[in-house]
Design an enzyme around this catalytic site. Structure first.
Site, PDB file in Angstrom:
ATOM      1  N   ASP A  96       0.817  -1.205   0.000  1.00 44.13           N
ATOM      2  CA  ASP A  96       0.000   0.000   0.000  1.00 44.13           C
ATOM      3  C   ASP A  96       0.858   1.265   0.000  1.00 44.13           C
ATOM      4  OD1 ASP A  96      -2.136  -1.729   0.256  1.00 44.13           O
ATOM      5  OD2 ASP A  96      -2.930  -0.821   2.081  1.00 44.13           O
ATOM      6  N   HIS A 130      -5.743   2.608  -4.152  1.00 44.88           N
ATOM      7  CA  HIS A 130      -5.774   2.904  -2.716  1.00 44.88           C
ATOM      8  C   HIS A 130      -6.334   4.309  -2.493  1.00 44.88           C
ATOM      9  CE1 HIS A 130      -4.784   1.944   1.358  1.00 44.88           C
ATOM     10  NE2 HIS A 130      -3.786   2.809   1.497  1.00 44.88           N
ATOM     11  N   HIS A 159      -5.181  10.081   0.817  1.00 41.59           N
ATOM     12  CA  HIS A 159      -5.132   9.066   1.869  1.00 41.59           C
ATOM     13  C   HIS A 159      -5.909   9.569   3.084  1.00 41.59           C
ATOM     14  CE1 HIS A 159      -3.301   6.053   4.598  1.00 41.59           C
ATOM     15  NE2 HIS A 159      -3.118   5.362   3.476  1.00 41.59           N
ATOM     16  N   HIS A 188       3.952  -2.312   2.970  1.00 46.53           N
ATOM     17  CA  HIS A 188       3.997  -0.951   2.424  1.00 46.53           C
ATOM     18  C   HIS A 188       5.321  -0.706   1.709  1.00 46.53           C
ATOM     19  CE1 HIS A 188       0.975  -0.827   5.615  1.00 46.53           C
ATOM     20  NE2 HIS A 188       0.425   0.191   4.976  1.00 46.53           N
TER      21      HIS A 188
END
Length: 229
Positions: A35, A86, A90, A181
């Site tokens: 991610d 994603h 964010h 990540h």
């Protein structure tokens, strides 16, 4: 009720009731997922580590980061990995507003598709948190939600290659989706270094368990998977 899906990644029964996948249907496969990228240092480091161990992965990329570094989107695709979404920003709060999420998701789709030359179909929200509005909207856009069943906790301060490998592979079994990540945009600074260093041990433990890394078959329903050697 709006935030009822929020803990789905940690409550398998809730995820099942809402039809949010956290695992794969596979006899031998484990899905490595990353991610928050792309990242100018983290993504190349992770790509190099994956190349060394011969493992494919899915990269859930942030639209705002893809806009800054489209060259790494192309590198991910050229290396044979899969791209997924994603979100653009964010921010979990966008999950509660249909208009905000629709705008955010379309921006992510447009940005990533322009760089990759294809439209990703998998979606994981920031922090793994869905709202009911968000879940319905994502599906209406033709995207398939996917959370995870294992995580390396690699964003934490003090995480090491050893702790990441331990968390990511504890009790690993066929069908697990591992969350890692390749960026530190939203986590501990330079956390990607430990993640990249952990990948050889993660790959060894997956192989020692009689399993292998997989990719989701292109153009197929999510539950139909293709093993990738």
């Amino acid at each position: 009720m709006q935030w009822a899906p929020a803990p789905a990644a940690f409550l398998p029964r809730l995820a099942g009731a809402l039809a949010i996948p956290t695992t794969l249907r596979s006899d031998r496969g484990v899905l490595l997922s990353f991610d928050d990228g792309p990242h100018p240092q983290g993504t190349p480091a992770v790509l190099a580590a994956l190349d060394r161990v011969g493992a494919p992965a899915v990269f859930f990329v942030s639209g705002e980061q893809a806009a800054r570094h489209p060259e790494f989107i192309r590198e991910i695709a050229a290396a044979g990995h899969q791209l997924a979404l994603h979100g653009h920003r964010h921010q979990t709060r966008r999950q509660c507003s249909r208009s905000l999420l629709a705008d955010d998701t379309r921006r992510a789709i447009d940005t990533v598709s322009a760089a990759a030359g294809g439209v990703p179909r998998l979606y994981r929200p920031p922090h793994g948190v869905f709202s009911l509005t968000g879940l319905r909207l994502i599906r209406s856009l033709g995207l398939q939600p996917l959370l995870w069943s294992k995580w390396g906790r690699d964003w934490e301060r003090g995480a090491t290659a050893s702790t990441i490998a331990d968390h990511a592979t504890a009790g690993i079994r066929a069908g697990d989706v591992v969350l890692l990540h390749d960026a530190d945009h939203y986590g501990t600074r330079e956390s990607w270094r430990a993640t990249a260093a952990a990948l050889p041990e993660i790959a060894d433990r997956i192989a020692d368990s009689g399993l292998q890394a997989v990719l989701v078959a292109k153009g197929a329903a999510f539950e139909r998977l293709a093993l990738t050697l």
